[in-house]
Every structure is written in C-alpha cells, then in structure tokens.
Design an enzyme around this catalytic site. Sequence first.
Site, PDB file in Angstrom:
ATOM      1  N   SER A   3     -10.178  -0.935   7.035  1.00 25.27           N
ATOM      2  CA  SER A   3      -9.506  -0.520   5.889  1.00 25.27           C
ATOM      3  C   SER A   3      -8.743  -1.722   5.640  1.00 25.27           C
ATOM      4  O   SER A   3      -8.054  -1.566   4.281  1.00 25.27           O
ATOM      5  CB  SER A   3      -8.448   0.757   5.905  1.00 25.27           C
ATOM      6  OG  SER A   3      -9.398   1.984   6.086  1.00 25.27           O
ATOM      7  N   SER A  10      -9.468   1.911   3.270  1.00 24.62           N
ATOM      8  CA  SER A  10      -8.702   2.630   2.315  1.00 24.62           C
ATOM      9  C   SER A  10      -7.629   1.617   1.386  1.00 24.62           C
ATOM     10  O   SER A  10      -7.104   2.163   0.828  1.00 24.62           O
ATOM     11  CB  SER A  10      -7.960   3.607   3.075  1.00 24.62           C
ATOM     12  OG  SER A  10      -6.924   3.068   3.891  1.00 24.62           O
ATOM     13  N   LYS A  57       0.717  -1.099   0.151  1.00 24.99           N
ATOM     14  CA  LYS A  57       0.095   0.050   0.077  1.00 24.99           C
ATOM     15  C   LYS A  57       0.890   1.161  -0.139  1.00 24.99           C
ATOM     16  O   LYS A  57       1.901   1.221   0.807  1.00 24.99           O
ATOM     17  CB  LYS A  57      -0.977  -0.032   1.143  1.00 24.99           C
ATOM     18  CG  LYS A  57      -1.794   1.098   1.364  1.00 24.99           C
ATOM     19  CD  LYS A  57      -2.724   0.822   2.486  1.00 24.99           C
ATOM     20  CE  LYS A  57      -3.971   2.095   2.695  1.00 24.99           C
ATOM     21  NZ  LYS A  57      -4.713   1.843   3.964  1.00 24.99           N
TER      22      LYS A  57
END
Length: 514
Positions: A208, A184, A104
């Site tokens: 997330s 996210s 990420k």
Amino acid sequence: MRLLASLACVVAVSAGLVTPAAAAPALDLDSATIPRLQELMRAGRLNSVALTGAYLKRVRDVDPKVHAVLALDPTALAQAAQSDARRKAGRSRGPLDGIPVLLKDNIDTRGLDTTAGSRALAGPPPRSDAFLVRKLRDAGAVVLGKANLSEWANYRSTNATSGWSGVGGQTNNPYVLDRNPCGSSSGSGAGVAASLAQVAIGTETDGSIVCPAGVNGVVGLKPTLGLVSRTGVVPISAEQDTAGPMARHVVDVAITLSVLQGRDAADPATREYPAGQPTDYAGLLIGGTLRGKRIGVWRKAGVNAEVDRVVEESVAVLRGAGATVVEVDLPHQDEIGENESPALLTEFTRDLPAYLATRRGAPRTIERLVEFNRRDPVELSKFGQELFEQALTAPGVDDPTYRQQRRTATTLARRSIDETLAAHHLDAIAAPTNGPAWRTSYGSGDAFELGSSTPTAVSGYPDVTVPAGYSGELPIGLSFFAGRWSDGKLLALAAAFERAAPVRHAPRYLPTTG
C-alpha cells in the site's frame, strides 16, 4: 470537508494575511527537491508561506481532477509563517522545516478529522497527533492536510476498488484520470505525483506504499517494520503495518525518513532497531553508486509484456552503471500468501478494536462497524464488506492454527529474501513494483496484474520503489529490497538508479488512453 478547508486557506491569502503564492519565484514544483527549496529559503528568494501558498493553489487548481486531498489544514499558512520566523531568527529546525506534507487519513492528526475514509469515523477528531506526526511537527514540517485513501486501508472488502472511500470518493491516477491510483495510500501517491505537496506519508500492510508510488510514478519507501512508530495509525496488523514517506525524488524520501524514524515507548517494535542505524539517510546518498554492486533481478516475467520491457531496460541501466545483475526467483511465494491472508484477518480483529477504543464517538467493535455500514447510504454503494464480516468469526490470536499461520508466513518470507541474498552474494534484489494502472471500475474489484511487495511486507523488511519507465503514459516502478534494517543501503541504490535513469516526467492528466 475538502472545499471548506480549501476556502479557509485561500481566504487567508486573498485577505492579505500572508504572502500570496504569486510572490514566490517561478518554481517548477514537480522537479524541486527539498535541498533546492531550502537553498532558496536560506538565500531569501523563497519562504515557507509562499511555498505553502503555491501548493494550496495547486490543490485548488489541480485536485478537482485527481481527488487526492481529502481535507486541508486551515492552519497551514500559520504553520508556514512560524517556520519563516524561526528561519529569520536563526532557529531553523532542519531540512523539513517549512516543507508542506500530506498525511494519509488513517494517521491521527490533532484538529483534523481522521476517518480512514469511513463515515463511521467522521466524528470528533483525535485529541492528539500520532507519534510520527509529532516527529514531523518537531522538525518544522507544515502539515498541509489529509490525503484520501482506499477505505480502511483497503481492508473492508474482497471486491474493493482501490482509491475509493466513503468520505473522499474516488482518487484518480493523474497520468490517465480513468486509471486507478492503486491502494491503499492512493491519495498520498497521486497527491505527490500531481505536485499537491512536497512529501506525503502513506502506510502499508502489503503493497500500500509501493504500489501507489509505482503506478503514480513517484518514489515510495516501505521501511523496516519498527523503524517508524505506528502509534495513532489506524491498524490492520501489528505484524505487518508500517508508515513511510512518498515523494517525487529519492532525496526527499530519505530526508523525511530521517525525521520519521524514532523509538516510541508505546510501540514495542521501535525498540528493536539497532543503535547503529543511520540517522541521516540523505547523507548516505552522496556518492552512492551501483558500480561493483550485485543485484538480483526477480523479473516476474510473462505477465505483462510492457513490464518485461521496462525490467529489461532497467537491467541494462544497472549493468551500464557497473552493477552485476544475477537472475533470481524467490521461493515459497505460494505458501507465504496462503498463510498471510488468514493471519491478517485474526490480527485485524485484535488490533482495530484496540485503536477504536482511543477515538471519541467511534464504534467500538467490528460488529458495530458492520451495522453502521449496512445502515449508511454511501458506504456499501460501490462494494461490500466481506472482510469485516469474515472478521466476526475469525479465530483469536491464541488459536494454535493462527499462530502456525503467522509463524509460517513470516519465517518463509524472511527466508525467501535472506537465503536468496546469501546464495548469490547480493547487495539487493530488484523487481517490478507494478503493472500498468488498470481502469477504475466497480463491482469486480481491482484488475491487479502483478506486484512484488509480499515478501518484504510479510517479513517486515524494507522496500523502496523508484520510477523505471512507462507503458504509454502509465508509470512502472522498480523495487529494491534486502534484509532487515537495510533501509539506508536501499535508498542509496535507488538514488543511484534514479541518477542513471532519470525517466520520470510530470503527469499530463489525460482523461483516458487507448
């Protein structure tokens, strides 16, 4: 950035510098597990260069539909070649050696931009890897590249659309492309669902990891807070943030957690995990069973009929596998939510500037980020920055109201789980991870229906989600959670459920659905 990095790797293949992906045996990457890949590599039927090349080709061919990969590491094939050399010399570093991993893009990665999706951080890359990235490299993993995310880990606007960032644009759900990937860790979830990497690393403050895993039909673990270092990860709140693995199979998540786990002198939370905490989580899956287990089911019923159906089917699977299922309802949820939100805002004002101070050329304060966004032609083009603006007037961490909010939220979240487990003599609690993915749109935020992440997020307890069914083409996950440091037990339960209900299928990249 995505295209330039992709071309660098593709050119290396076409120039004959490495073995092309076509040299690999016919691989169904969607179904391949890390143990199976390692078996093939030990037998000389596959090598890391060919495996990495196969994933690079998937990114080139498939990611234009999904937009999950923000940038590829131009050294990926060289990393893979080093892994192959180690294996040939009998110095393999373990089950992650030679396995491609996406990170990420809020995780510091040496030599690659780390932007948290924001154009404000698109300057010099970090000087060093995050602690967890060093752990991955030490284990021989191939850092394939960076995954898109909801900008600032979905903590910029009260009206944000998950999966969108100013750097990477909009990530799509690979099952139905006009549906949302949830935030996210949207690119991490969509990327592994689309077989763009074997494993991805996401981060979670509240939902997330587990929500993107659930809506994209993959496995995701939000570990116990303190099991995985946060050093070098763009923060929201040290009281709730953690990184964790996402993959298509429970065993791959377990193998990756074994590598990620580790004490970090710069992250005090990692000093707290017990000396007896497991170190080989994959080993715990062998012979794991649901028989004789007591599972509480928190149905969250009545919100979505398709979720209710999948939960009922999951209950039947649990009972059919020999578990006793007990109906439960976790207390204190409204009060937890009322205190969590303002506490996070204060913690954000403390933790983000401390991280920004480590980055060359980055704005040093939230005020400067607000100003940057107001001037930038892209950043506020889809939605605003209400949370950033609220942070400008948030009380400090010494404020007694804040301290009471954090104490109340964390205490009640822990009680909601601990007391429910004790009252019903449970091994774990199961709950729907997500509702069907909503259509992506801008202006009114996410059409989020339901989730079960808040008790574990606020308590710092572990939460693992595994595919449980579908609403049409849209995946629905089932979460298992329990008390602090129960990560290994939960992974064993998730693996047993996965074996009893192997429902997951590869995405079909439908443009839309009714």
